[in-house]
Design a protein around this motif. Structure first.
Motif, PDB file in Angstrom:
ATOM      1  N   THR A  16      -0.176  -3.441   4.493  1.00 46.91           N
ATOM      2  CA  THR A  16      -0.785  -2.145   4.793  1.00 46.91           C
ATOM      3  C   THR A  16      -0.128  -1.468   5.986  1.00 46.91           C
ATOM      4  O   THR A  16       0.694  -2.051   6.677  1.00 46.91           O
ATOM      5  N   TYR A  17      -0.563  -0.246   6.238  1.00 42.36           N
ATOM      6  CA  TYR A  17      -0.133   0.503   7.410  1.00 42.36           C
ATOM      7  C   TYR A  17      -1.219   0.505   8.485  1.00 42.36           C
ATOM      8  O   TYR A  17      -1.117   1.230   9.470  1.00 42.36           O
ATOM      9  N   ASP A  18      -2.250  -0.300   8.290  1.00 39.66           N
ATOM     10  CA  ASP A  18      -3.305  -0.421   9.295  1.00 39.66           C
ATOM     11  C   ASP A  18      -2.731  -0.932  10.605  1.00 39.66           C
ATOM     12  O   ASP A  18      -1.750  -1.674  10.610  1.00 39.66           O
ATOM     13  N   TRP A  46      -8.872   3.252   2.794  1.00 40.85           N
ATOM     14  CA  TRP A  46      -9.694   2.997   1.602  1.00 40.85           C
ATOM     15  C   TRP A  46     -11.172   3.073   1.950  1.00 40.85           C
ATOM     16  O   TRP A  46     -11.964   3.638   1.216  1.00 40.85           O
ATOM     17  N   GLY A  98      -4.044   2.187   4.473  1.00 38.00           N
ATOM     18  CA  GLY A  98      -4.483   0.828   4.763  1.00 38.00           C
ATOM     19  C   GLY A  98      -5.922   0.618   4.342  1.00 38.00           C
ATOM     20  O   GLY A  98      -6.541   1.496   3.725  1.00 38.00           O
ATOM     21  N   ILE A  99      -6.446  -0.514   4.691  1.00 41.62           N
ATOM     22  CA  ILE A  99      -7.837  -0.863   4.382  1.00 41.62           C
ATOM     23  C   ILE A  99      -8.784   0.183   4.965  1.00 41.62           C
ATOM     24  O   ILE A  99      -9.731   0.611   4.314  1.00 41.62           O
ATOM     25  N   ASN A 142       1.243   0.090  -5.011  1.00 41.58           N
ATOM     26  CA  ASN A 142      -0.001   0.752  -5.386  1.00 41.58           C
ATOM     27  C   ASN A 142       0.264   2.192  -5.822  1.00 41.58           C
ATOM     28  O   ASN A 142      -0.410   2.711  -6.689  1.00 41.58           O
ATOM     29  N   THR A 179      -0.484  -6.282   8.737  1.00 43.20           N
ATOM     30  CA  THR A 179      -0.573  -4.957   9.347  1.00 43.20           C
ATOM     31  C   THR A 179       0.664  -4.666  10.196  1.00 43.20           C
ATOM     32  O   THR A 179       1.516  -5.522  10.370  1.00 43.20           O
ATOM     33  N   VAL A 188      -4.438  -9.793   4.795  1.00 41.11           N
ATOM     34  CA  VAL A 188      -3.983  -8.445   5.162  1.00 41.11           C
ATOM     35  C   VAL A 188      -2.905  -8.554   6.233  1.00 41.11           C
ATOM     36  O   VAL A 188      -3.132  -9.142   7.283  1.00 41.11           O
ATOM     37  N   PHE A 196       0.827  -1.197   0.000  1.00 39.83           N
ATOM     38  CA  PHE A 196       0.000   0.000   0.000  1.00 39.83           C
ATOM     39  C   PHE A 196       0.870   1.259   0.000  1.00 39.83           C
ATOM     40  O   PHE A 196       2.035   1.230   0.381  1.00 39.83           O
ATOM     41  N   PHE A 254      -2.160  -8.203   1.059  1.00 44.17           N
ATOM     42  CA  PHE A 254      -2.029  -6.758   1.231  1.00 44.17           C
ATOM     43  C   PHE A 254      -1.020  -6.484   2.341  1.00 44.17           C
ATOM     44  O   PHE A 254      -1.125  -7.056   3.426  1.00 44.17           O
ATOM     45  N   ASN A 306       4.539   5.025  11.304  1.00 45.46           N
ATOM     46  CA  ASN A 306       4.611   4.752   9.862  1.00 45.46           C
ATOM     47  C   ASN A 306       6.020   4.950   9.300  1.00 45.46           C
ATOM     48  O   ASN A 306       6.491   4.130   8.509  1.00 45.46           O
TER      49      ASN A 306
END
Length: 142
Positions: free
Chosen positions: A50-52, A23, A19-20, A107, A76, A74, A14, A48, A83
């Motif tokens: 992500t940064y979630d 989105w 993250g999700i 992405n 995380t 996912v 991502f 994925f 971050n």
């Protein structure tokens, strides 16, 4: 011609800080998931990165898609890792999941650094998607 169905995994990195949940808040979770679910149907799986700050391996369906379980996993970050630091730690923190990927993809350019490091360390193929082009926007702003 070789049939790649159901035996490949695409790893999507991502954009920085996204993250999700991002989105979902911005209203394009369902649209983006549709693309990757289609890819997963052709390839086998999509992961994925992500940064979630949610539970690793969470099912994207829990984020409002309302769909049945999908072939998307996912990964995380740990809540205490900011971050800016996770950019450098992601290739190592998510090593197990990255090693299972056959192809890595960004992405946006802002998510390229961890993907490039992962490509080098784990000798993976990498597709770099520019997405938002900073230089073009900078020229246009003049």
């Amino acid at each position: 011609m070789q049939d790649f169905r159901n035996n490949k995994t695409l790893g999507l990195f991502f954009s920085y800080g996204v993250g999700i949940r991002t989105w979902e808040k911005q209203g394009y979770l369902n649209r983006e998931l549709k693309y990757y679910i289609k890819l997963a149907e052709k390839l086998g799986r999509v992961s994925f990165f992500t940064y979630d700050r949610i539970i690793a391996g969470a099912d994207p369906a829990q984020f409002g898609t309302g769909s049945a379980p999908v072939p998307v996993s996912v990964s995380t970050r740990v809540a205490i890792v900011p971050n800016w630091l996770y950019v450098f730690l992601m290739p190592f923190a998510q090593a197990k999941a990255i090693k299972q990927c056959d192809i890595l993809k960004t992405n946006q350019m802002s998510g390229a650094l961890p993907a490039i490091v992962a490509k080098i360390i784990y000798r993976k193929k990498l597709v770099v998607r520019c997405g938002y082009e900073w230089f073009y926007s900078l020229i246009k702003a003049k």
